[in-house]
Design a protein around this motif. Structure first.
Motif, PDB file in Angstrom:
ATOM      1  N   TRP A 178       0.830  -1.204   0.000  1.00  0.00           N
ATOM      2  CA  TRP A 178       0.000   0.000   0.000  1.00  0.00           C
ATOM      3  C   TRP A 178       0.867   1.256   0.000  1.00  0.00           C
ATOM      4  O   TRP A 178       0.546   2.250  -0.667  1.00  0.00           O
ATOM      5  N   LEU A 179       1.966   1.232   0.747  1.00  0.00           N
ATOM      6  CA  LEU A 179       2.885   2.371   0.766  1.00  0.00           C
ATOM      7  C   LEU A 179       3.472   2.605  -0.618  1.00  0.00           C
ATOM      8  O   LEU A 179       3.561   3.754  -1.082  1.00  0.00           O
ATOM      9  N   ALA A 180       3.858   1.512  -1.295  1.00  0.00           N
ATOM     10  CA  ALA A 180       4.416   1.639  -2.641  1.00  0.00           C
ATOM     11  C   ALA A 180       3.396   2.237  -3.600  1.00  0.00           C
ATOM     12  O   ALA A 180       3.728   3.127  -4.398  1.00  0.00           O
ATOM     13  N   LEU A 181       2.148   1.776  -3.522  1.00  0.00           N
ATOM     14  CA  LEU A 181       1.103   2.334  -4.384  1.00  0.00           C
ATOM     15  C   LEU A 181       0.857   3.810  -4.080  1.00  0.00           C
ATOM     16  O   LEU A 181       0.651   4.622  -4.996  1.00  0.00           O
ATOM     17  N   GLY A 182       0.879   4.162  -2.805  1.00  0.00           N
ATOM     18  CA  GLY A 182       0.686   5.558  -2.428  1.00  0.00           C
ATOM     19  C   GLY A 182       1.793   6.452  -2.963  1.00  0.00           C
ATOM     20  O   GLY A 182       1.525   7.546  -3.487  1.00  0.00           O
ATOM     21  N   LEU A 183       3.037   5.992  -2.847  1.00  0.00           N
ATOM     22  CA  LEU A 183       4.163   6.762  -3.382  1.00  0.00           C
ATOM     23  C   LEU A 183       4.064   6.881  -4.898  1.00  0.00           C
ATOM     24  O   LEU A 183       4.362   7.938  -5.470  1.00  0.00           O
ATOM     25  N   GLY A 184       3.622   5.797  -5.559  1.00  0.00           N
ATOM     26  CA  GLY A 184       3.457   5.845  -7.006  1.00  0.00           C
ATOM     27  C   GLY A 184       2.390   6.838  -7.429  1.00  0.00           C
ATOM     28  O   GLY A 184       2.565   7.601  -8.391  1.00  0.00           O
ATOM     29  N   ALA A 185       1.264   6.854  -6.706  1.00  0.00           N
ATOM     30  CA  ALA A 185       0.201   7.809  -7.018  1.00  0.00           C
ATOM     31  C   ALA A 185       0.670   9.249  -6.802  1.00  0.00           C
ATOM     32  O   ALA A 185       0.373  10.147  -7.606  1.00  0.00           O
ATOM     33  N   LEU A 186       1.422   9.467  -5.712  1.00  0.00           N
ATOM     34  CA  LEU A 186       1.956  10.805  -5.451  1.00  0.00           C
ATOM     35  C   LEU A 186       2.922  11.219  -6.555  1.00  0.00           C
ATOM     36  O   LEU A 186       2.925  12.392  -6.978  1.00  0.00           O
ATOM     37  N   ALA A 187       3.717  10.271  -7.045  1.00  0.00           N
ATOM     38  CA  ALA A 187       4.654  10.574  -8.130  1.00  0.00           C
ATOM     39  C   ALA A 187       3.910  11.009  -9.385  1.00  0.00           C
ATOM     40  O   ALA A 187       4.332  11.947 -10.076  1.00  0.00           O
ATOM     41  N   VAL A 188       2.800  10.333  -9.697  1.00  0.00           N
ATOM     42  CA  VAL A 188       2.012  10.717 -10.874  1.00  0.00           C
ATOM     43  C   VAL A 188       1.472  12.134 -10.715  1.00  0.00           C
ATOM     44  O   VAL A 188       1.458  12.920 -11.669  1.00  0.00           O
ATOM     45  N   VAL A 189       1.039  12.493  -9.501  1.00  0.00           N
ATOM     46  CA  VAL A 189       0.546  13.857  -9.250  1.00  0.00           C
ATOM     47  C   VAL A 189       1.670  14.869  -9.464  1.00  0.00           C
ATOM     48  O   VAL A 189       1.488  15.906 -10.134  1.00  0.00           O
ATOM     49  N   VAL A 190       2.851  14.575  -8.903  1.00  0.00           N
ATOM     50  CA  VAL A 190       3.993  15.489  -9.051  1.00  0.00           C
ATOM     51  C   VAL A 190       4.369  15.658 -10.515  1.00  0.00           C
ATOM     52  O   VAL A 190       4.618  16.779 -11.000  1.00  0.00           O
ATOM     53  N   LEU A 191       4.393  14.551 -11.261  1.00  0.00           N
ATOM     54  CA  LEU A 191       4.768  14.623 -12.675  1.00  0.00           C
ATOM     55  C   LEU A 191       3.686  15.300 -13.508  1.00  0.00           C
ATOM     56  O   LEU A 191       3.988  15.948 -14.511  1.00  0.00           O
ATOM     57  N   THR A 192       2.431  15.169 -13.099  1.00  0.00           N
ATOM     58  CA  THR A 192       1.354  15.876 -13.795  1.00  0.00           C
ATOM     59  C   THR A 192       1.538  17.380 -13.661  1.00  0.00           C
ATOM     60  O   THR A 192       1.376  18.135 -14.632  1.00  0.00           O
ATOM     61  N   VAL A 193       1.889  17.826 -12.459  1.00  0.00           N
ATOM     62  CA  VAL A 193       2.164  19.248 -12.249  1.00  0.00           C
ATOM     63  C   VAL A 193       3.379  19.682 -13.062  1.00  0.00           C
ATOM     64  O   VAL A 193       3.392  20.747 -13.693  1.00  0.00           O
ATOM     65  N   ASP A 194       4.411  18.816 -13.097  1.00  0.00           N
ATOM     66  CA  ASP A 194       5.635  19.157 -13.827  1.00  0.00           C
ATOM     67  C   ASP A 194       5.386  19.274 -15.325  1.00  0.00           C
ATOM     68  O   ASP A 194       5.798  20.240 -15.969  1.00  0.00           O
ATOM     69  N   TYR A 195       4.702  18.266 -15.907  1.00  0.00           N
ATOM     70  CA  TYR A 195       4.443  18.277 -17.345  1.00  0.00           C
ATOM     71  C   TYR A 195       3.365  19.291 -17.730  1.00  0.00           C
ATOM     72  O   TYR A 195       3.258  19.693 -18.890  1.00  0.00           O
ATOM     73  N   GLY A 196       2.538  19.674 -16.764  1.00  0.00           N
ATOM     74  CA  GLY A 196       1.388  20.513 -17.087  1.00  0.00           C
ATOM     75  C   GLY A 196       0.227  19.724 -17.642  1.00  0.00           C
ATOM     76  O   GLY A 196      -0.751  20.290 -18.154  1.00  0.00           O
ATOM     77  N   ARG A 197       0.309  18.422 -17.557  1.00  0.00           N
ATOM     78  CA  ARG A 197      -0.709  17.479 -18.043  1.00  0.00           C
ATOM     79  C   ARG A 197      -0.404  16.129 -17.416  1.00  0.00           C
ATOM     80  O   ARG A 197       0.707  15.888 -16.956  1.00  0.00           O
ATOM     81  N   PRO A 198      -1.379  15.228 -17.394  1.00  0.00           N
ATOM     82  CA  PRO A 198      -1.075  13.874 -16.929  1.00  0.00           C
ATOM     83  C   PRO A 198      -0.054  13.210 -17.863  1.00  0.00           C
ATOM     84  O   PRO A 198      -0.066  13.471 -19.073  1.00  0.00           O
ATOM     85  N   PRO A 199       0.841  12.372 -17.334  1.00  0.00           N
ATOM     86  CA  PRO A 199       1.798  11.662 -18.194  1.00  0.00           C
ATOM     87  C   PRO A 199       1.095  10.557 -18.985  1.00  0.00           C
ATOM     88  O   PRO A 199       1.210   9.367 -18.684  1.00  0.00           O
ATOM     89  N   VAL A 200       0.354  10.969 -20.010  1.00  0.00           N
ATOM     90  CA  VAL A 200      -0.544  10.063 -20.735  1.00  0.00           C
ATOM     91  C   VAL A 200       0.229   8.904 -21.356  1.00  0.00           C
ATOM     92  O   VAL A 200      -0.193   7.745 -21.279  1.00  0.00           O
ATOM     93  N   ILE A 201       1.349   9.205 -22.006  1.00  0.00           N
ATOM     94  CA  ILE A 201       2.125   8.139 -22.660  1.00  0.00           C
ATOM     95  C   ILE A 201       2.546   7.094 -21.644  1.00  0.00           C
ATOM     96  O   ILE A 201       2.404   5.881 -21.871  1.00  0.00           O
ATOM     97  N   ALA A 202       3.057   7.555 -20.498  1.00  0.00           N
ATOM     98  CA  ALA A 202       3.505   6.624 -19.463  1.00  0.00           C
ATOM     99  C   ALA A 202       2.343   5.788 -18.937  1.00  0.00           C
ATOM    100  O   ALA A 202       2.475   4.566 -18.757  1.00  0.00           O
ATOM    101  N   LEU A 203       1.213   6.424 -18.685  1.00  0.00           N
ATOM    102  CA  LEU A 203       0.064   5.708 -18.127  1.00  0.00           C
ATOM    103  C   LEU A 203      -0.503   4.696 -19.127  1.00  0.00           C
ATOM    104  O   LEU A 203      -0.873   3.573 -18.751  1.00  0.00           O
ATOM    105  N   VAL A 204      -0.561   5.069 -20.414  1.00  0.00           N
ATOM    106  CA  VAL A 204      -1.066   4.133 -21.421  1.00  0.00           C
ATOM    107  C   VAL A 204      -0.118   2.945 -21.554  1.00  0.00           C
ATOM    108  O   VAL A 204      -0.555   1.784 -21.645  1.00  0.00           O
ATOM    109  N   LEU A 205       1.184   3.204 -21.562  1.00  0.00           N
ATOM    110  CA  LEU A 205       2.155   2.114 -21.643  1.00  0.00           C
ATOM    111  C   LEU A 205       2.023   1.175 -20.450  1.00  0.00           C
ATOM    112  O   LEU A 205       2.008  -0.053 -20.603  1.00  0.00           O
ATOM    113  N   ALA A 206       1.947   1.745 -19.248  1.00  0.00           N
ATOM    114  CA  ALA A 206       1.860   0.922 -18.042  1.00  0.00           C
ATOM    115  C   ALA A 206       0.569   0.117 -18.010  1.00  0.00           C
ATOM    116  O   ALA A 206       0.580  -1.085 -17.721  1.00  0.00           O
TER     117      ALA A 206
END
Length: 307
Positions: A128-156
Motif C-alpha cells: 500500500w505504501l508503494a502504491l501511495g508513493l506511485g500515485a503521489l509521483a504521478v501527481v507530481v509529474l502531472t504538475v511538472d508536465y502541465g498534463r497527466p503523463p498520458v504516454i507513461a500511463l497508457v504504456l503501463a
C-alpha cells in the motif's frame, strides 16, 4: 525445471532486458514512418519469424489444437500489446523517451493495482505504501508536465493488461506470440493495403526502410525468447529486479542521447517512483525468502508423514 540463479539464466534475462532497454535506439530509426505503420509492419514480420521458428521446431501443427476461448484471449492480448507498441513508437519518435521509461517504471505498481481492483487481492502495508508513493509521483509529474503523463500511463496500463491476459492464457511463449499475430494480421494487412493504395506507405520507399521494417520481426522475437528461457531458470524475485534494467536504460538514452529536459520537479517525481519500487521490491524479496524458508521447514514434516 528447477529454478536457481544460475549464471546462464541470469545472462539470458539480462540480455532480454538490455535489448528492450535499447529499443529507443532502434525504433528511433523508424521515425520516417507513422507509429501505426510501424505497428502493422511489426505485427506481420514478428508473425512471419515466429511461424518459421515453429516450423523448424516441428510445432506448427500444434496451433490447430488451440480452442475458441484461447483464441479470444489471444485477441485481447493482441489488442493490448498493439496499443502498447503504437504508444511506445509514438513516444520515442515524438521526443518522449523519458516518459516511456516512466511507463515501464510504474508498470509493476499498475499490475498490483489491477490485482486489487480486479481480483480483490489483499495487500501488505508495504505494498500500500508503494502504491501511495506511485500515485503521489504521478501527481507530481502531472504538475511538472502541465498534463497527466498520458504516454507513461497508457504504456503501463496496456502492458499490465497484456500481462494479466498472458497469466490466464494456456499457451507457451511461441504459440502465444503466433496466436496473437494471427488474429491481428488481417487488420495489419488491410491497413497497409490502404496505405499502399493511397501512396502513404514508407515501407518500400528505400531499401534501408525495407530492411528496418523487416528487422522489427527478429528484434521483437529475440528478447521474448531470451526472457522465456530465463524465466525457466531464474527465480521470479531475480527477474523482478532485472526488469528495471529496461526503463533505466531507456531513461539514460532519453537524457544523455536525446537531451530531453529533466527539471528538478521531474527528478522529484522519478525519485518517488524509485522509492515506491524500492519498497515494493524489498517486500517482494522478503516474502520470497519467507516462502522458501517455510517450504524448507515443511518438507521434513511431509517426509515423516509419508513414512
Amino acid at each position: 525445471m528447477q529454478r536457481s540463479s544460475s549464471p546462464p539464466g541470469v545472462a539470458f534475462g539480462t540480455g532480454a532486458y538490455l535489448i528492450w532497454g535499447m529499443f529507443p535506439a532502434f525504433f528511433g530509426l523508424l521515425a520516417f514512418a507513422s507509429a501505426a505503420e510501424v505497428v502493422a509492419q511489426r505485427i506481420i514480420w514478428t508473425l512471419v519469424v515466429v511461424l518459421i521458428v515453429l516450423a523448424l521446431a516441428g510445432r506448427l501443427r500444434a496451433m490447430r489444437s488451440i480452442d475458441a476461448r484461447t483464441w479470444r484471449l489471444a485477441a485481447a492480448a493482441s489488442a493490448a500489446i498493439a496499443i502498447n507498441w503504437g504508444t511506445y513508437v509514438y513516444g520515442v519518435n515524438s521526443g518522449s523517451v523519458v516518459e516511456c521509461a516512466l511507463g515501464y517504471f510504474i508498470n509493476p505498481l499498475v499490475t498490483v493495482a489491477f490485482g486489487v481492483v480486479l481480483f480483490r487481492e489483499r495487500l501488505s502495508r508495504a505494498q500500500w505504501l508503494a502504491l501511495g508513493l506511485g500515485a503521489l509521483a504521478v501527481v507530481v509529474l502531472t504538475v511538472d508536465y502541465g498534463r497527466p503523463p498520458v504516454i507513461a500511463l497508457v504504456l503501463a496500463c496496456s502492458f499490465a493488461t497484456y500481462g494479466l491476459v498472458k497469466k490466464v492464457i494456456r499457451l507457451d511463449a511461441l504459440r502465444g506470440i503466433a496466436a496473437e499475430g494471427i488474429v491481428a494480421v488481417p487488420l495489419a494487412l488491410a491497413f497497409l493495403i490502404v496505405l499502399v493504395a493511397t501512396d502513404r506507405t514508407e515501407f518500400t520507399s528505400t531499401p534501408a526502410h525495407f530492411g528496418l521494417m523487416l528487422a522489427t520481426g527478429p528484434v521483437t522475437l529475440i528478447p521474448l525468447l531470451l526472457f522465456a528461457v530465463a524465466a525457466q531458470r531464474v527465480p521470479l524475485s531475480t527477474m523482478g529486479i532485472l526488469q528495471y534494467l529496461t526503463p533505466a536504460l531507456q531513461m539514460a538514452w532519453g537524457v544523455a542521447v536525446m537531451h530531453e529536459p529533466m527539471p528538478p520537479s521531474r527528478w522529484a517525481g522519478f525519485a518517488l517512483i524509485w522509492a515506491a519500487l524500492a519498497v515494493f521490491t524489498t517486500d517482494a524479496l522478503r516474502r520470497a525468502r519467507r516462502a522458501r524458508r517455510d517450504s524448507s521447514t515443511a518438507e521434513p514434516a511431509g517426509e515423516v508423514a509419508t513414512r
